[in-house]
Design a protein around this motif. Structure first.
Motif, PDB file in Angstrom:
ATOM      1  N   ARG A   1       3.906   2.114  -2.341  1.00 24.12           N
ATOM      2  CA  ARG A   1       4.356   1.085  -2.648  1.00 24.12           C
ATOM      3  C   ARG A   1       3.920  -0.116  -2.309  1.00 24.12           C
ATOM      4  O   ARG A   1       3.404  -0.278  -1.264  1.00 24.12           O
ATOM      5  CB  ARG A   1       5.856   1.152  -2.408  1.00 24.12           C
ATOM      6  CG  ARG A   1       6.605   2.434  -2.817  1.00 24.12           C
ATOM      7  CD  ARG A   1       7.984   2.610  -2.280  1.00 24.12           C
ATOM      8  NE  ARG A   1       8.829   1.613  -2.960  1.00 24.12           N
ATOM      9  CZ  ARG A   1       9.842   1.009  -2.526  1.00 24.12           C
ATOM     10  NH1 ARG A   1      10.088   1.082  -1.299  1.00 24.12           N
ATOM     11  NH2 ARG A   1      10.616   0.102  -3.379  1.00 24.12           N
TER      12      ARG A   1
ATOM     13  N   PRO B   1       5.789   6.103   1.637  1.00 25.34           N
ATOM     14  CA  PRO B   1       7.130   6.896   1.910  1.00 25.34           C
ATOM     15  C   PRO B   1       6.503   8.485   2.097  1.00 25.34           C
ATOM     16  O   PRO B   1       7.146   9.493   2.596  1.00 25.34           O
ATOM     17  CB  PRO B   1       7.986   6.518   0.863  1.00 25.34           C
ATOM     18  CG  PRO B   1       7.075   6.027  -0.362  1.00 25.34           C
ATOM     19  CD  PRO B   1       5.821   5.413   0.263  1.00 25.34           C
TER      20      PRO B   1
ATOM     21  N   THR C   1       2.450  -5.967   1.314  1.00 23.36           N
ATOM     22  CA  THR C   1       2.753  -5.190   2.311  1.00 23.36           C
ATOM     23  C   THR C   1       2.712  -3.620   1.655  1.00 23.36           C
ATOM     24  O   THR C   1       3.018  -3.611   0.335  1.00 23.36           O
ATOM     25  CB  THR C   1       3.934  -5.347   3.071  1.00 23.36           C
ATOM     26  OG1 THR C   1       5.068  -5.198   2.156  1.00 23.36           O
ATOM     27  CG2 THR C   1       4.126  -6.290   4.001  1.00 23.36           C
ATOM     28  N   PHE C   2       2.176  -2.928   2.516  1.00 25.61           N
ATOM     29  CA  PHE C   2       1.881  -1.300   1.699  1.00 25.61           C
ATOM     30  C   PHE C   2       3.005  -0.671   2.320  1.00 25.61           C
ATOM     31  O   PHE C   2       3.357  -0.878   3.726  1.00 25.61           O
ATOM     32  CB  PHE C   2       0.563  -0.827   1.918  1.00 25.61           C
ATOM     33  CG  PHE C   2      -0.383  -1.586   0.970  1.00 25.61           C
ATOM     34  CD1 PHE C   2      -0.269  -1.811  -0.233  1.00 25.61           C
ATOM     35  CD2 PHE C   2      -1.419  -1.783   1.717  1.00 25.61           C
ATOM     36  CE1 PHE C   2      -1.398  -2.341  -0.923  1.00 25.61           C
ATOM     37  CE2 PHE C   2      -2.837  -2.449   1.256  1.00 25.61           C
ATOM     38  CZ  PHE C   2      -2.552  -2.510  -0.146  1.00 25.61           C
ATOM     39  N   GLU C   3       3.738   0.385   1.496  1.00 23.82           N
ATOM     40  CA  GLU C   3       4.427   1.458   2.232  1.00 23.82           C
ATOM     41  C   GLU C   3       3.895   2.771   1.738  1.00 23.82           C
ATOM     42  O   GLU C   3       3.598   2.722   0.443  1.00 23.82           O
ATOM     43  CB  GLU C   3       6.021   1.020   1.688  1.00 23.82           C
ATOM     44  CG  GLU C   3       6.750   0.081   2.162  1.00 23.82           C
ATOM     45  CD  GLU C   3       8.297   0.063   1.816  1.00 23.82           C
ATOM     46  OE1 GLU C   3       8.666   0.790   0.892  1.00 23.82           O
ATOM     47  OE2 GLU C   3       9.073  -1.008   2.490  1.00 23.82           O
TER      48      GLU C   3
ATOM     49  N   GLU D   1       4.751   0.941  -7.812  1.00 22.99           N
ATOM     50  CA  GLU D   1       4.559   2.082  -7.133  1.00 22.99           C
ATOM     51  C   GLU D   1       3.355   2.831  -7.963  1.00 22.99           C
ATOM     52  O   GLU D   1       3.248   2.772  -8.952  1.00 22.99           O
ATOM     53  CB  GLU D   1       5.782   2.962  -7.418  1.00 22.99           C
ATOM     54  CG  GLU D   1       6.854   2.740  -6.529  1.00 22.99           C
ATOM     55  CD  GLU D   1       8.162   3.816  -6.333  1.00 22.99           C
ATOM     56  OE1 GLU D   1       7.875   4.794  -7.189  1.00 22.99           O
ATOM     57  OE2 GLU D   1       9.021   3.501  -5.681  1.00 22.99           O
TER      58      GLU D   1
ATOM     59  N   LEU E   1      -0.803   5.215   6.146  1.00 23.45           N
ATOM     60  CA  LEU E   1      -0.904   3.792   6.693  1.00 23.45           C
ATOM     61  C   LEU E   1      -1.841   3.843   7.826  1.00 23.45           C
ATOM     62  O   LEU E   1      -1.584   4.674   8.600  1.00 23.45           O
ATOM     63  CB  LEU E   1       0.368   3.269   6.922  1.00 23.45           C
ATOM     64  CG  LEU E   1       1.315   2.657   5.776  1.00 23.45           C
ATOM     65  CD1 LEU E   1       2.657   1.960   6.007  1.00 23.45           C
ATOM     66  CD2 LEU E   1       0.393   1.487   5.207  1.00 23.45           C
TER      67      LEU E   1
ATOM     68  N   ARG F   1      -1.746  -2.194   8.924  1.00 19.94           N
ATOM     69  CA  ARG F   1      -1.434  -2.853   7.880  1.00 19.94           C
ATOM     70  C   ARG F   1      -2.011  -2.347   6.609  1.00 19.94           C
ATOM     71  O   ARG F   1      -1.435  -2.355   5.440  1.00 19.94           O
ATOM     72  CB  ARG F   1      -1.348  -4.300   7.637  1.00 19.94           C
ATOM     73  CG  ARG F   1      -0.414  -5.069   8.689  1.00 19.94           C
ATOM     74  CD  ARG F   1      -0.550  -6.556   8.428  1.00 19.94           C
ATOM     75  NE  ARG F   1      -0.036  -7.026   7.241  1.00 19.94           N
ATOM     76  CZ  ARG F   1      -0.967  -7.540   6.302  1.00 19.94           C
ATOM     77  NH1 ARG F   1      -1.923  -8.241   6.735  1.00 19.94           N
ATOM     78  NH2 ARG F   1      -0.064  -8.093   4.987  1.00 19.94           N
TER      79      ARG F   1
END
Length: 180
Positions: free
Chosen positions: A132, A126, A122-124, A86, A98, A101
């Motif tokens: 993340r 939130p 992969t990216f997140e 993170e 985002l 991707r």
């Protein structure tokens, strides 16, 4: 013997390990990884356990013993649970979003910085100030997180930039000002 190298690696349910000359294939529910290992090390797969044995007490074999065991253990954890790193973004107007991707960073430059994830990552996002990085390869997750952090390193004076979530923030005091 190496304290780390002699510990057996427990295999979670659904994880299989295949040994080939020079590499170990670890396959699990999240994917599969190939771990390059020294052909001198002996990898033994038993019922639910993997053990790494070294041929002698030579200095080189001692150093490879713990390394080989740790690389295989990281691959086993990666294909069963995965790794997450993170990052936090601090600063006025600094944010991430985002874009397909890729992640688009607005961090004080005249243009947004777009970072494409490599295969297996992969990216997140939130929150606009939290990123993340997820993947099964521990080394690749750490490298991609370091590359994201390098876009705008933390400032030692202003408490802004891209930080690891678990990174302690140390601010320098700055100038004391002119004395009259």
């Amino acid at each position: 013997m190496s304290r780390i190298g002699r510990q057996p690696i427990p295999l979670p349910k659904g994880v299989t390990v295949e040994v080939a000359p020079g590499q170990v294939k670890v396959k699990g529910p999240k994917g599969e990884l190939f771990v390059p290992v020294s052909p001198e090390m002996r990898i033994v797969v038993e019922e639910g356990l993997v053990r790494v044995e070294r041929p002698s007490d030579d200095r080189r074999h001692k150093s490879l013993h713990g390394l080989t065991r740790t690389l295989i253990a990281n691959a086993v954890k990666g294909v069963s649970e995965g790794y997450v790193r993170e990052l936090l973004i601090k600063g006025i107007g600094y944010r991430a979003k985002l874009s397909g991707r890729a992640v688009e960073l607005t961090v004080g430059y005249s243009h947004p910085v777009v970072v494409e994830p490599p295969a297996g990552i992969t990216f997140e996002v939130p929150e606009p100030t939290k990123i993340r990085v997820l993947g099964i390869d521990k080394q690749l997750v750490g490298q991609v997180a370091a590359n994201l952090r390098a876009v705008r390193k933390p400032s030692a004076y202003h408490e802004k930039g891209i930080y690891y979530a678990d990174e302690p923030i140390r601010l320098k005091p700055g100038k004391a000002g002119a004395k009259k």
